[in-house]
Design an enzyme around this catalytic site. Structure first.
Site, PDB file in Angstrom:
ATOM      1  N   LYS A  80       0.887  -1.226   0.067  1.00  0.00           N
ATOM      2  CA  LYS A  80      -0.155  -0.060   0.041  1.00  0.00           C
ATOM      3  C   LYS A  80       0.972   1.262   0.179  1.00  0.00           C
ATOM      4  CE  LYS A  80      -4.008   1.574   2.584  1.00  0.00           C
ATOM      5  NZ  LYS A  80      -4.805   1.143   4.009  1.00  0.00           N
ATOM      6  N   SER A 153      -9.825   1.040   2.967  1.00  0.00           N
ATOM      7  CA  SER A 153      -9.057   1.937   2.208  1.00  0.00           C
ATOM      8  C   SER A 153      -7.804   1.384   1.355  1.00  0.00           C
ATOM      9  CB  SER A 153      -8.201   2.823   3.033  1.00  0.00           C
ATOM     10  OG  SER A 153      -7.134   2.257   3.859  1.00  0.00           O
ATOM     11  N   SER A 177     -10.190  -1.248   6.900  1.00  0.00           N
ATOM     12  CA  SER A 177      -9.573  -1.038   5.672  1.00  0.00           C
ATOM     13  C   SER A 177      -8.920  -2.463   5.226  1.00  0.00           C
ATOM     14  CB  SER A 177      -8.786   0.215   5.783  1.00  0.00           C
ATOM     15  OG  SER A 177      -9.543   1.216   5.977  1.00  0.00           O
TER      16      SER A 177
END
Length: 467
Positions: A80, A153, A177
């Protein structure tokens, strides 16, 4: 011929170590898959092709007896875009950090490299790892169907794994997330015990709620990646010295707790039916199902999550928001504004409720081994319904996720079947279930997850989307 990219992490690493495939070939295949999928799926903030190929070639040159000790030798993975890599851009889905270049590398990234992995790219995420993507960036697209939400997310991490470019990717979870993209994309998502995996060298959303964990296609891959990244880190003040991951012997009957009132309130019938399928499998394996009400402060914590998170997020972005507010998107701005309005008294009251919740939840785990519940209140959310900036005061979607960010208990989300959400267009989406365990009991979570995985034999049909 079996696609090497569809093999598990351990199978890919073994193939490279044994010379059945080179690390360079594996990385090249992953890059070709990404090149094919990216115009449609937008999973990546940055693809590090040159660096990834250089590392793969060096691993091939260096392959010797030492490589047999490296768990992820030659395996391409994605991270990420909020984990630091020295000298690499790290924007966390924001405009305000688009020029940021960290001078050091995150602990989890160093641990992946020490395990022999190849970081192939940095995945796109919602702005600041909150609830919506910045208007300047294209949101990752669900490979099961573009009309449906890809989760937040860690959306890019979920999409690239579901599309078959990599076997696993790192995400973070502050209110769901890791678990939302896992559920939306038909993946296994593991939120470890708070403090088991270091957050040092990552851009926080809310430091006391943030967890780092894997998104994978199989439970074994989640176990493998967790083994690679877990461990005490003296540079992270929230890191904990927890017992090493252990594989328990599943002796029936385990006790599974369910609060049906909590699970069914505001939840689609199809979601509840999925939870009941999972509990039927567990009962069929000889385990016991018992009613266990959730702690009384659960609803208050869910309602107050935006305040708790916003209070801490405002501290992260205080200077940049004061000097460059025009660079922030509506979602992160609304969270920061709520944080500015949340006084120390309100934050302290929520902190007190949090401690009460932890005590009561630990007491529940004295009488049950695991909890079973949904992940999301719907099987598949339409992307158009999720595009607007979330109101941090309206927290119904995080009902089954945020409480365990507060408490720090480990959770596992895994797919159980494909469910037809639109029979007119024959649209099928993954349906998932969530397990929660006592702190430090990831081994038990994974063992039970394997039981469910074997029974449901979920097919990762999204792989066909990109050929």
């Amino acid at each position: 011929m079996i696609d090497e990219l569809q093999k598990t992490l351990q199978e890919q690493a073994a193939a490279v170590r044994q010379g059945d495939v080179t690390a360079t070939d594996l990385v090249e295949r992953a890059l070709r898959r990404i090149q094919l999928m990216e115009p449609a799926l937008h999973a990546y903030a940055r693809i590090n092709a040159t660096a990834a190929l250089a590392r793969a070639r060096q691993l091939d040159i260096d392959r010797d007896a030492a490589s047999h000790r490296q768990l992820l030798y030659g395996v391409p993975l994605a991270i990420k875009d909020l984990f630091f890599e020295a000298g690499e851009p790290c924007a966390a889905g924001t405009r305000v950090l688009r020029r940021f270049r960290p001078t050091y590398t995150a602990t989890v990234v160093n641990r992946l490299l020490a395990a022999g992995a190849v970081i192939i790219g940095r995945t796109q995420l919602t702005e600041g790892a909150y609830g919506a993507h910045h208007p300047d960036y294209l949101a990752p697209v669900n490979p099961w169907h573009p009309d449906y939400w890809s989760g937040v997310s860690s959306s890019g991490s979920g999409v690239t794994v579901a599309a078959g470019a990599v076997a696993a990717a790192l995400g973070t979870d502050t209110g769901g997330s890791i678990r939302f993209p896992a559920a939306a994309n038909g993946l296994v998502g593991l939120k470890p015990t708070f403090g088991r995996v270091s957050t040092f060298g990552s851009i926080p959303l809310a430091a006391t709620l943030d967890h780092v964990g894997p998104l994978c296609r199989t439970v074994d891959d989640a176990a493998t990646l967790l083994t690679a990244i877990a461990g005490y880190d003296p540079r992270d003040p929230r890191s904990r010295r927890l017992p090493a991951l252990a594989e328990p012997e599943l002796r029936a009957p385990l006790r599974f707790g369910v609060d049906w009132r909590y699970c069914e309130t505001g939840v689609e019938d199809d979601v509840i039916a999925g939870v009941r399928l999972a509990t039927d499998v567990l009962r069929g394996a000889g385990h016991r199902l018992v009613d266990r009400p959730m702690p009384g402060v659960t609803d208050a914590l869910i309602a107050g999550w935006g305040q708790s998170c916003g209070f801490e997020t405002e501290l992260v972005y205080r200077h940049s928001y004061a000097t460059r507010p025009e660079e922030f998107g509506p979602a992160l701005s609304s969270l920061i504004e709520l944080g500015r309005l949340t006084g120390y008294r309100d934050y302290a009251l929520l902190a007190g409720a949090r401690q009460q919740f932890i005590v009561e939840l630990d007491r529940i785990f004295e009488s049950v081994d695991l909890l079973v519940m949904p992940n999301m209140p719907v099987v598949g959310a339409l992307e158009t319904a999720m595009q607007t900036a979330p109101d941090p005061r309206q927290a119904s979607f995080i009902t089954f996720t945020a409480p365990f960010n507060y408490s720090g208990h480990p959770t596992l989300t895994l797919p159980i079947d494909r469910y037809t959400v639109d029979w007119r267009r024959d649209i099928q989406l993954p349906r998932s279930v969530q397990l929660i365990a006592p702190k430090g009991a990831e081994g038990l979570l994974l063992a039970v997850g394997r039981t469910l995985e074997r029974e449901f034999a979920f097919e990762h049909g999204a792989l066909r989307v990109v050929g």
